[in-house]
Design an enzyme around this catalytic site. Sequence first.
Site, PDB file in Angstrom:
ATOM      1  CG  ASP A 103      36.688  38.117  36.697  1.00 29.49           C
ATOM      2  OD1 ASP A 103      35.809  37.558  36.006  1.00 29.49           O
ATOM      3  OD2 ASP A 103      37.166  38.507  36.108  1.00 29.49           O
ATOM      4  CB  CYS A 204      38.522  34.738  41.314  1.00 29.56           C
ATOM      5  SG  CYS A 204      38.295  33.752  42.219  1.00 29.56           S
TER       6      CYS A 204
END
Length: 246
Positions: A103, A204
Amino acid sequence: MQNVLFRDLEKLDYLSAWNYQEELLQENVQVKAIINKQLLTAEADQSFSASSDVPSTNNYLLLLEHPPVYTLGKSGKMENILITSEEMHRRQIGFFKTNRGGDITFHGPGQLVGYPILDLEKFYTDIGRYLRELEEVVIKTIADYGLKGERSPGETGVWLEPSVPANARKICAMGVRCSRWVTMHGFALNVNTDLEYFNNIIPCGIQNKQVTSIQKEVNRPVAMEEVKQKVKRYFEEVFNVSLQTW
């Protein structure tokens, strides 16, 4: 034992480093295509004799630091970015959507970034094992500073106290791409990183967990060159390779 070509890129902007990785990856992919073509020719014509100068892929390890930049992985969500593009521009923070896994994360000064470009067919064809071994390199590195790095189930990277939710904090993020078993991207270890940058994102994509650095944990700045040497040594040990500077 495999040889891995090592290069310290020192400080390099994210896009230039990304393009450089892609160049090295594509060279390896093209070599593998040639090798596969020769193998198919040999199978089709048993009288074919493979050339003695059959090309070979190269393995690389790049270490560097980036200027401030946020990067979003393929599975990342824009809502995990808590800062506007205007504010990023004002503060001279870059932003890129990337082709790695994972991410949103931050790269910047004081953070050691490692980009291995490895032909995993020379090691093992197992991405899970590859990620665990990258984590092991970092776990061994931070252990030299008295820090117990651990894995958090279902969350790639290296953590401190992941089993205690109130104390869990991430010290190293990871995200990779693999094409025809050739890797790129890698890990980002917070050494002396300004952790304030992480307040502008949900790191993340993981809610309610902290980010930390070696400096914060040991309460003193740490020499980046010292950390690089440790990472190099443990990379050789964990992957059973020999680093050759080029």
